[in-house]
Motif scaffolding. Structure first.
Motif, PDB file in Angstrom:
ATOM      1  N   PHE A   4      -8.015 -33.682  85.289  1.00  0.00           N
ATOM      2  CA  PHE A   4      -6.918 -34.584  84.937  1.00  0.00           C
ATOM      3  C   PHE A   4      -5.585 -34.035  85.439  1.00  0.00           C
ATOM      4  O   PHE A   4      -4.769 -34.771  86.014  1.00  0.00           O
ATOM      5  CB  PHE A   4      -6.870 -34.768  83.427  1.00  0.00           C
ATOM      6  CG  PHE A   4      -5.551 -35.277  82.900  1.00  0.00           C
ATOM      7  CD1 PHE A   4      -5.221 -36.609  83.001  1.00  0.00           C
ATOM      8  CD2 PHE A   4      -4.646 -34.409  82.300  1.00  0.00           C
ATOM      9  CE1 PHE A   4      -4.006 -37.087  82.521  1.00  0.00           C
ATOM     10  CE2 PHE A   4      -3.438 -34.862  81.812  1.00  0.00           C
ATOM     11  CZ  PHE A   4      -3.118 -36.204  81.923  1.00  0.00           C
TER      12      PHE A   4
ATOM     13  N   THR B  20       0.942 -42.577  81.441  1.00  0.00           N
ATOM     14  CA  THR B  20       0.233 -41.305  81.276  1.00  0.00           C
ATOM     15  C   THR B  20       1.166 -40.226  80.748  1.00  0.00           C
ATOM     16  O   THR B  20       0.824 -39.486  79.812  1.00  0.00           O
ATOM     17  CB  THR B  20      -0.365 -40.855  82.614  1.00  0.00           C
ATOM     18  OG1 THR B  20      -1.238 -41.878  83.115  1.00  0.00           O
ATOM     19  CG2 THR B  20      -1.157 -39.566  82.449  1.00  0.00           C
TER      20      THR B  20
ATOM     21  N   SER C 177       1.963 -40.734  77.135  1.00  0.00           N
ATOM     22  CA  SER C 177       0.885 -40.301  76.244  1.00  0.00           C
ATOM     23  C   SER C 177       1.000 -38.813  75.930  1.00  0.00           C
ATOM     24  O   SER C 177       0.813 -38.392  74.783  1.00  0.00           O
ATOM     25  CB  SER C 177      -0.481 -40.602  76.876  1.00  0.00           C
ATOM     26  OG  SER C 177      -0.635 -41.980  77.120  1.00  0.00           O
TER      27      SER C 177
ATOM     28  N   ILE D 161      -7.501 -41.502  84.057  1.00  0.00           N
ATOM     29  CA  ILE D 161      -7.989 -42.432  83.028  1.00  0.00           C
ATOM     30  C   ILE D 161      -9.151 -41.815  82.259  1.00  0.00           C
ATOM     31  O   ILE D 161      -9.268 -41.983  81.038  1.00  0.00           O
ATOM     32  CB  ILE D 161      -8.405 -43.772  83.676  1.00  0.00           C
ATOM     33  CG1 ILE D 161      -7.182 -44.459  84.300  1.00  0.00           C
ATOM     34  CG2 ILE D 161      -9.058 -44.689  82.646  1.00  0.00           C
ATOM     35  CD1 ILE D 161      -7.531 -45.668  85.136  1.00  0.00           C
TER      36      ILE D 161
ATOM     37  N   MET E  67      -7.994 -39.643  79.521  1.00  0.00           N
ATOM     38  CA  MET E  67      -7.466 -40.466  78.432  1.00  0.00           C
ATOM     39  C   MET E  67      -8.607 -40.936  77.525  1.00  0.00           C
ATOM     40  O   MET E  67      -8.461 -41.009  76.305  1.00  0.00           O
ATOM     41  CB  MET E  67      -6.721 -41.677  78.996  1.00  0.00           C
ATOM     42  CG  MET E  67      -5.439 -41.348  79.744  1.00  0.00           C
ATOM     43  SD  MET E  67      -4.139 -40.635  78.706  1.00  0.00           S
ATOM     44  CE  MET E  67      -4.235 -38.910  79.187  1.00  0.00           C
TER      45      MET E  67
ATOM     46  N   MET F 246      -9.526 -37.952  75.393  1.00  0.00           N
ATOM     47  CA  MET F 246      -8.562 -37.714  74.318  1.00  0.00           C
ATOM     48  C   MET F 246      -8.700 -38.750  73.215  1.00  0.00           C
ATOM     49  O   MET F 246      -8.525 -38.440  72.031  1.00  0.00           O
ATOM     50  CB  MET F 246      -7.146 -37.723  74.877  1.00  0.00           C
ATOM     51  CG  MET F 246      -6.845 -36.544  75.791  1.00  0.00           C
ATOM     52  SD  MET F 246      -7.238 -34.935  75.054  1.00  0.00           S
ATOM     53  CE  MET F 246      -6.101 -34.903  73.676  1.00  0.00           C
ATOM     54  N   PHE F 247      -9.027 -39.998  73.572  1.00  0.00           N
ATOM     55  CA  PHE F 247      -9.251 -40.984  72.519  1.00  0.00           C
ATOM     56  C   PHE F 247     -10.492 -40.624  71.718  1.00  0.00           C
ATOM     57  O   PHE F 247     -10.518 -40.789  70.498  1.00  0.00           O
ATOM     58  CB  PHE F 247      -9.400 -42.387  73.108  1.00  0.00           C
ATOM     59  CG  PHE F 247      -9.611 -43.433  72.044  1.00  0.00           C
ATOM     60  CD1 PHE F 247      -8.540 -43.932  71.331  1.00  0.00           C
ATOM     61  CD2 PHE F 247     -10.885 -43.899  71.746  1.00  0.00           C
ATOM     62  CE1 PHE F 247      -8.730 -44.876  70.330  1.00  0.00           C
ATOM     63  CE2 PHE F 247     -11.087 -44.832  70.756  1.00  0.00           C
ATOM     64  CZ  PHE F 247      -9.995 -45.331  70.045  1.00  0.00           C
TER      65      PHE F 247
END
Length: 396
Positions: free
Chosen positions: A136, A166, A169, A371, A374, A377-378
């Motif tokens: 990432f 991004t 976030s 992505i 992300m 992380m969710f």
């Protein structure tokens, strides 16, 4: 030191390559010393707890942060990419900072976690996610270097918004950590009680009155709760809203409150940074990366994900299903954390397929890497803060 190694060479009197190498070597040594210190903390806590310290959010996120630093060191020695440290190390530090807002007390293992599979499943899953984090970081660097931030075409604007989202976030996580520490330092607290319905394995329902402690001022209080104590904040002496009834779980109201505070804090901090930079953050950072080789960064991002994928697959799926069969009597149960682990597995499978079979390299590959993390992380944060399930014990 990594920042000095890259940016300082512009003003260095000596040869820029020698300057970067010297400061880069010093930076990686300092990083390894820091990792050694974290390892000492990890094994000390293990000895004190009597079990591997990966059983709750504080322990798991600190372990993940440590593994991100470890994964960065591995990738660094493969490619000698000093510039990667400017982005990869802050990711690990943000994760460790995020971990520090959770309770740090050593907690006894619940029955479901009392297994040797805790060591195998959690450590391998986190190691795979750590390499995804490095991928990432490299992907984000690629986008910051390649996106045309002065462009006005619809495609350019779409890419600009994607990069800013991004960065927002990441800023939001930082703002959440700062908010928690700020209110903790000020001694803020609020307390509510509400009735929670528990159902035993035998199907017997029991209503238990629980106490919910808030560290952040309550914008949303628990559903059908009574206020026990609340310190005034900006003239607010009671929560203006109540968590919706469809949000289940013992701490649903507090989790929703945390999400709202994270978004508000992120907006405020992002706005301040925009005022300081006087331009979008992506456009402010982009000129600092002019000297990097895009092909090298693209290769680093791909290679980190290629290393992490089989490790993650073993830890988050194979070992997890074996442990689930022992703990709960089934390999798969569509628990939210299981579902999102599967989504992560399928997503990175698609990434590798598109990279190998369709030739998706460069900017498209970088977007997929960004992505993808992300999604990770969710799975780690969003599922624990928002969705209740069998893994909700890890969100305490």
């Amino acid at each position: 030191m990594f920042v000095t190694a890259i940016l300082g060479k512009k003003w260095a009197k000596e040869d820029p390559i020698a300057y970067t190498r010297k400061w880069g070597n010093g930076a990686i040594v300092a990083t390894m010393v820091g990792l050694a210190g974290h390892l000492a903390f990890f094994f000390t806590r293990w000895a004190e707890a009597g079990h591997i310290p990966t059983s709750n959010m504080y322990e798991f996120m600190t372990f993940l942060g440590m593994m991100i630093i470890f994964a960065f060191i591995i990738v660094y020695y493969i490619y000698r990419a000093t510039v990667l440290g400017i982005f990869a190390l802050p990711i690990g530090i943000i994760i460790i900072g995020y971990a520090s807002v959770f309770p740090k007390d050593i907690q006894p293992l619940i029955p479901a976690l009392q297994s040797y599979w805790l060591k195998i499943h959690v450590t391998t899953a986190a190691t795979g996610e750590a390499f995804f984090a490095v991928g990432f970081a490299a992907g984000l660097m690629y986008l910051l270097r390649s996106v045309n931030f002065s462009g006005q075409t619809p495609g350019d604007r779409k890419e600009q918004r994607g990069v800013e989202l991004t960065l927002f976030s990441l800023v939001m996580i930082v703002a959440f950590v700062v908010s928690i520490f700020g209110f903790n330092a000020a001694g803020y607290h609020a307390k509510y009680t509400n009735d929670v319905l528990y159902t035993s394995k035998d199907g017997i329902e029991q209503t238990v009155k629980q106490t919910v402690d808030y560290v952040l001022p309550p914008i949303f209080k628990p559903f059908e709760s009574e206020q026990v104590e609340m310190q005034p904040f900006l003239g607010m002496t009671e929560a203006p809203f109540e968590a919706p009834s469809w949000m289940h779980g013992s701490n649903a109201g507090r989790k929703l409150n945390t999400v709202v505070w994270s978004i508000f804090g992120g907006i405020i901090l992002y706005g301040l940074l925009r005022l300081i930079a006087r331009k979008p953050l992506g456009a402010a950072i982009s000129p600092l990366l002019k000297g990097i080789d895009l092909e090298d960064i693209d290769e680093i991002s791909y290679r980190a994900i290629a290393i992490g994928y089989p490790i993650f697959t073993l830890g988050a799926l194979v070992f997890a299903m074996i442990w689930a069969a022992e703990a709960w009597g089934r390999f798969w149960g569509w628990d939210p954390k299981e579902v999102w682990a599967l989504i992560t597995f399928l997503y990175y499978a698609a990434y590798l397929h598109l990279r190998f079979s369709k030739g998706w390299q460069g900017k498209r590959s970088a977007w997929l890497a960004v992505i993808g993390f992300m999604v990770v992380m969710f799975t780690l944060i969003g599922v624990n803060l928002v969705i209740a399930g069998l893994h909700s014990y890890s969100g305490t």
